[in-house]
Design a protein around this motif. Structure first.
Motif, PDB file in Angstrom:
ATOM      1  N   GLY A   1       0.820  -1.212   0.000  1.00  0.00           N
ATOM      2  CA  GLY A   1       0.000   0.000   0.000  1.00  0.00           C
ATOM      3  C   GLY A   1       0.849   1.256   0.000  1.00  0.00           C
ATOM      4  N   LYS A   2       1.904   1.278   0.818  1.00  0.00           N
ATOM      5  CA  LYS A   2       2.806   2.427   0.848  1.00  0.00           C
ATOM      6  C   LYS A   2       3.551   2.568  -0.470  1.00  0.00           C
ATOM      7  CE  LYS A   2       3.994   3.164   5.679  1.00  0.00           C
ATOM      8  NZ  LYS A   2       5.111   3.239   6.617  1.00  0.00           N
ATOM      9  N   HIS A   3       4.004   1.447  -0.990  1.00  0.00           N
ATOM     10  CA  HIS A   3       4.742   1.452  -2.254  1.00  0.00           C
ATOM     11  C   HIS A   3       3.850   1.956  -3.393  1.00  0.00           C
ATOM     12  CE1 HIS A   3       8.063   0.270  -4.808  1.00  0.00           C
ATOM     13  NE2 HIS A   3       7.228  -0.384  -5.591  1.00  0.00           N
ATOM     14  N   CYS A   4       2.607   1.521  -3.397  1.00  0.00           N
ATOM     15  CA  CYS A   4       1.651   1.975  -4.422  1.00  0.00           C
ATOM     16  C   CYS A   4       1.400   3.479  -4.293  1.00  0.00           C
ATOM     17  CB  CYS A   4       0.349   1.193  -4.279  1.00  0.00           C
ATOM     18  SG  CYS A   4      -0.888   1.614  -5.511  1.00  0.00           S
ATOM     19  N   ALA A   5       1.196   3.951  -3.058  1.00  0.00           N
ATOM     20  CA  ALA A   5       0.966   5.385  -2.844  1.00  0.00           C
ATOM     21  C   ALA A   5       2.159   6.201  -3.298  1.00  0.00           C
ATOM     22  CB  ALA A   5       0.670   5.649  -1.373  1.00  0.00           C
ATOM     23  N   ALA A   6       3.366   5.735  -2.989  1.00  0.00           N
ATOM     24  CA  ALA A   6       4.577   6.454  -3.395  1.00  0.00           C
ATOM     25  C   ALA A   6       4.722   6.452  -4.909  1.00  0.00           C
ATOM     26  CB  ALA A   6       5.810   5.828  -2.742  1.00  0.00           C
ATOM     27  N   SER A   7       4.452   5.324  -5.543  1.00  0.00           N
ATOM     28  CA  SER A   7       4.574   5.214  -6.998  1.00  0.00           C
ATOM     29  C   SER A   7       3.596   6.136  -7.708  1.00  0.00           C
ATOM     30  CB  SER A   7       4.319   3.771  -7.447  1.00  0.00           C
ATOM     31  OG  SER A   7       5.213   2.890  -6.823  1.00  0.00           O
ATOM     32  N   LEU A   8       2.357   6.130  -7.269  1.00  0.00           N
ATOM     33  CA  LEU A   8       1.345   6.992  -7.889  1.00  0.00           C
ATOM     34  C   LEU A   8       1.666   8.465  -7.645  1.00  0.00           C
ATOM     35  CD1 LEU A   8      -1.891   4.971  -7.089  1.00  0.00           C
ATOM     36  CD2 LEU A   8      -0.764   5.221  -9.312  1.00  0.00           C
ATOM     37  N   SER A   9       2.157   8.787  -6.450  1.00  0.00           N
ATOM     38  CA  SER A   9       2.519  10.175  -6.145  1.00  0.00           C
ATOM     39  C   SER A   9       3.669  10.645  -7.025  1.00  0.00           C
ATOM     40  CB  SER A   9       2.907  10.305  -4.670  1.00  0.00           C
ATOM     41  OG  SER A   9       1.812   9.978  -3.846  1.00  0.00           O
ATOM     42  N   LEU A  10       4.645   9.780  -7.215  1.00  0.00           N
ATOM     43  CA  LEU A  10       5.774  10.114  -8.084  1.00  0.00           C
ATOM     44  C   LEU A  10       5.295  10.320  -9.520  1.00  0.00           C
ATOM     45  CD1 LEU A  10       8.834  10.454  -8.330  1.00  0.00           C
ATOM     46  CD2 LEU A  10       8.989   7.994  -8.717  1.00  0.00           C
ATOM     47  N   ALA A  11       4.435   9.444  -9.995  1.00  0.00           N
ATOM     48  CA  ALA A  11       3.904   9.564 -11.361  1.00  0.00           C
ATOM     49  C   ALA A  11       3.073  10.837 -11.512  1.00  0.00           C
ATOM     50  CB  ALA A  11       3.063   8.342 -11.706  1.00  0.00           C
ATOM     51  N   ALA A  12       2.428  11.266 -10.432  1.00  0.00           N
ATOM     52  CA  ALA A  12       1.613  12.484 -10.477  1.00  0.00           C
ATOM     53  C   ALA A  12       2.450  13.750 -10.384  1.00  0.00           C
ATOM     54  CB  ALA A  12       0.590  12.467  -9.351  1.00  0.00           C
ATOM     55  N   GLY A  13       3.749  13.601 -10.111  1.00  0.00           N
ATOM     56  CA  GLY A  13       4.636  14.757 -10.092  1.00  0.00           C
ATOM     57  C   GLY A  13       4.924  15.323  -8.720  1.00  0.00           C
ATOM     58  N   LEU A  14       4.538  14.635  -7.646  1.00  0.00           N
ATOM     59  CA  LEU A  14       4.857  15.126  -6.315  1.00  0.00           C
ATOM     60  C   LEU A  14       6.367  15.125  -6.110  1.00  0.00           C
ATOM     61  CD1 LEU A  14       1.813  14.650  -5.712  1.00  0.00           C
ATOM     62  CD2 LEU A  14       2.532  13.948  -3.446  1.00  0.00           C
ATOM     63  N   SER A  15       6.836  16.042  -5.319  1.00  0.00           N
ATOM     64  CA  SER A  15       8.263  16.113  -5.022  1.00  0.00           C
ATOM     65  C   SER A  15       8.644  14.947  -4.117  1.00  0.00           C
ATOM     66  CB  SER A  15       8.603  17.428  -4.323  1.00  0.00           C
ATOM     67  OG  SER A  15       8.074  17.430  -3.010  1.00  0.00           O
ATOM     68  N   MET A  16       9.903  14.611  -4.133  1.00  0.00           N
ATOM     69  CA  MET A  16      10.390  13.523  -3.292  1.00  0.00           C
ATOM     70  C   MET A  16      10.196  13.867  -1.819  1.00  0.00           C
ATOM     71  SD  MET A  16      11.408  10.477  -3.735  1.00  0.00           S
ATOM     72  CE  MET A  16      11.800  10.523  -5.468  1.00  0.00           C
ATOM     73  N   LYS A  17      10.309  15.152  -1.468  1.00  0.00           N
ATOM     74  CA  LYS A  17      10.103  15.589  -0.076  1.00  0.00           C
ATOM     75  C   LYS A  17       8.655  15.342   0.343  1.00  0.00           C
ATOM     76  CE  LYS A  17      11.825  17.455   3.613  1.00  0.00           C
ATOM     77  NZ  LYS A  17      12.773  16.701   4.410  1.00  0.00           N
ATOM     78  N   ALA A  18       7.707  15.600  -0.566  1.00  0.00           N
ATOM     79  CA  ALA A  18       6.293  15.353  -0.260  1.00  0.00           C
ATOM     80  C   ALA A  18       6.027  13.853  -0.109  1.00  0.00           C
ATOM     81  CB  ALA A  18       5.401  15.939  -1.354  1.00  0.00           C
ATOM     82  N   ILE A  19       6.679  13.045  -0.928  1.00  0.00           N
ATOM     83  CA  ILE A  19       6.515  11.593  -0.838  1.00  0.00           C
ATOM     84  C   ILE A  19       7.115  11.087   0.473  1.00  0.00           C
ATOM     85  CG2 ILE A  19       7.168   9.386  -1.880  1.00  0.00           C
ATOM     86  CD1 ILE A  19       7.001  10.837  -4.621  1.00  0.00           C
ATOM     87  N   GLN A  20       8.241  11.640   0.863  1.00  0.00           N
ATOM     88  CA  GLN A  20       8.852  11.277   2.146  1.00  0.00           C
ATOM     89  C   GLN A  20       7.874  11.546   3.287  1.00  0.00           C
ATOM     90  OE1 GLN A  20      12.091  13.784   3.336  1.00  0.00           O
ATOM     91  NE2 GLN A  20      12.266  12.817   5.330  1.00  0.00           N
ATOM     92  N   ALA A  21       7.226  12.707   3.272  1.00  0.00           N
ATOM     93  CA  ALA A  21       6.261  13.053   4.322  1.00  0.00           C
ATOM     94  C   ALA A  21       5.041  12.135   4.263  1.00  0.00           C
ATOM     95  CB  ALA A  21       5.839  14.514   4.174  1.00  0.00           C
ATOM     96  N   LEU A  22       4.582  11.830   3.063  1.00  0.00           N
ATOM     97  CA  LEU A  22       3.429  10.951   2.892  1.00  0.00           C
ATOM     98  C   LEU A  22       3.688   9.577   3.508  1.00  0.00           C
ATOM     99  CD1 LEU A  22       0.655  10.363   1.429  1.00  0.00           C
ATOM    100  CD2 LEU A  22       2.045   9.544  -0.475  1.00  0.00           C
ATOM    101  N   LEU A  23       4.890   9.065   3.301  1.00  0.00           N
ATOM    102  CA  LEU A  23       5.238   7.738   3.816  1.00  0.00           C
ATOM    103  C   LEU A  23       5.638   7.755   5.285  1.00  0.00           C
ATOM    104  CD1 LEU A  23       7.356   6.385   0.833  1.00  0.00           C
ATOM    105  CD2 LEU A  23       4.959   5.934   1.340  1.00  0.00           C
ATOM    106  N   GLY A  24       5.894   8.955   5.822  1.00  0.00           N
ATOM    107  CA  GLY A  24       6.320   9.053   7.210  1.00  0.00           C
ATOM    108  C   GLY A  24       7.752   8.598   7.416  1.00  0.00           C
ATOM    109  N   ARG A  25       8.564   8.766   6.396  1.00  0.00           N
ATOM    110  CA  ARG A  25       9.968   8.346   6.477  1.00  0.00           C
ATOM    111  C   ARG A  25      10.811   9.448   7.097  1.00  0.00           C
ATOM    112  NH1 ARG A  25      10.833   4.941   1.500  1.00  0.00           N
ATOM    113  NH2 ARG A  25       9.890   2.983   2.143  1.00  0.00           N
ATOM    114  N   ALA A  26      11.780   9.051   7.897  1.00  0.00           N
ATOM    115  CA  ALA A  26      12.685  10.020   8.523  1.00  0.00           C
ATOM    116  C   ALA A  26      13.785  10.431   7.560  1.00  0.00           C
ATOM    117  CB  ALA A  26      13.291   9.424   9.790  1.00  0.00           C
ATOM    118  N   SER A  27      14.123   9.564   6.620  1.00  0.00           N
ATOM    119  CA  SER A  27      15.267   9.808   5.751  1.00  0.00           C
ATOM    120  C   SER A  27      14.832  10.137   4.327  1.00  0.00           C
ATOM    121  CB  SER A  27      16.169   8.568   5.733  1.00  0.00           C
ATOM    122  OG  SER A  27      17.137   8.676   4.720  1.00  0.00           O
TER     123      SER A  27
END
Length: 159
Positions: free
Chosen positions: A60-86
């Motif tokens: 589910g997280k991987h799918c959300a990140a993949s779709l967000s990347l395809a939609a043009g979200l920044s990597m910083k926004a994807i990091q926040a979406l996934l709740g990643r520290a790094s």
């Protein structure tokens, strides 16, 4: 693993430096089916269920990140979406995810440089250096301050 029996088709192997990897059994007798006692079977069934739940969450997280990347979200926004520290872990994981972005990345710098012989009818810019409706400048200037022998500017119009 079905009905209290486990098929042994892989084993963990280590070398003298204690590196461990999975490999097929060395002999035909190593590939076998063993019967499990009821406690081991129950434990392995519960562990398999935990792994399925973790895999579903990860997918589910991987799918959300993949779709967000395809939609043009920044990597910083994807990091926040996934709740990643790094940030770097997120970027390292997802930057090579979609190969179709590689062609776009390769073409993007070339699109910034105007080409001689380009059709002026398709050029929507107004004056040199001003952005066109598409957001691209009409002319690109290469600036090399104090690089000429006579001390004059080396700005060159490359259009």
């Amino acid at each position: 693993m079905t009905k209290g029996r486990a098929n042994i088709v892989e084993q963990l192997v280590s070398d003298a430096s204690y590196d461990v990897w999975e490999d097929t059994p060395k002999s035909r007798r190593g590939r076998r089916t063993v019967t499990l006692d009821s406690a081991t079977f129950a434990l392995m069934t519960a562990w398999r269920d935990v792994q399925k739940a973790q895999r579903t969450e990860w997918e589910g997280k991987h799918c959300a990140a993949s779709l967000s990347l395809a939609a043009g979200l920044s990597m910083k926004a994807i990091q926040a979406l996934l709740g990643r520290a790094s940030y770097s872990l997120t970027a390292d994981t997802y930057t090579s995810l979609m190969p179709q972005f590689e062609k776009e990345a390769a073409d993007a710098p070339v699109a910034l440089v105007p080409r001689k012989g380009a059709d002026p009818a398709t050029d929507n810019s107004t004056e040199a250096g001003e952005p066109s409706q598409a957001g691209e400048p009409k002319a690109l200037y290469l600036v090399q301050p104090d690089a000429s022998e006579d001390g004059k500017s080396c700005n060159q119009d490359v259009s």
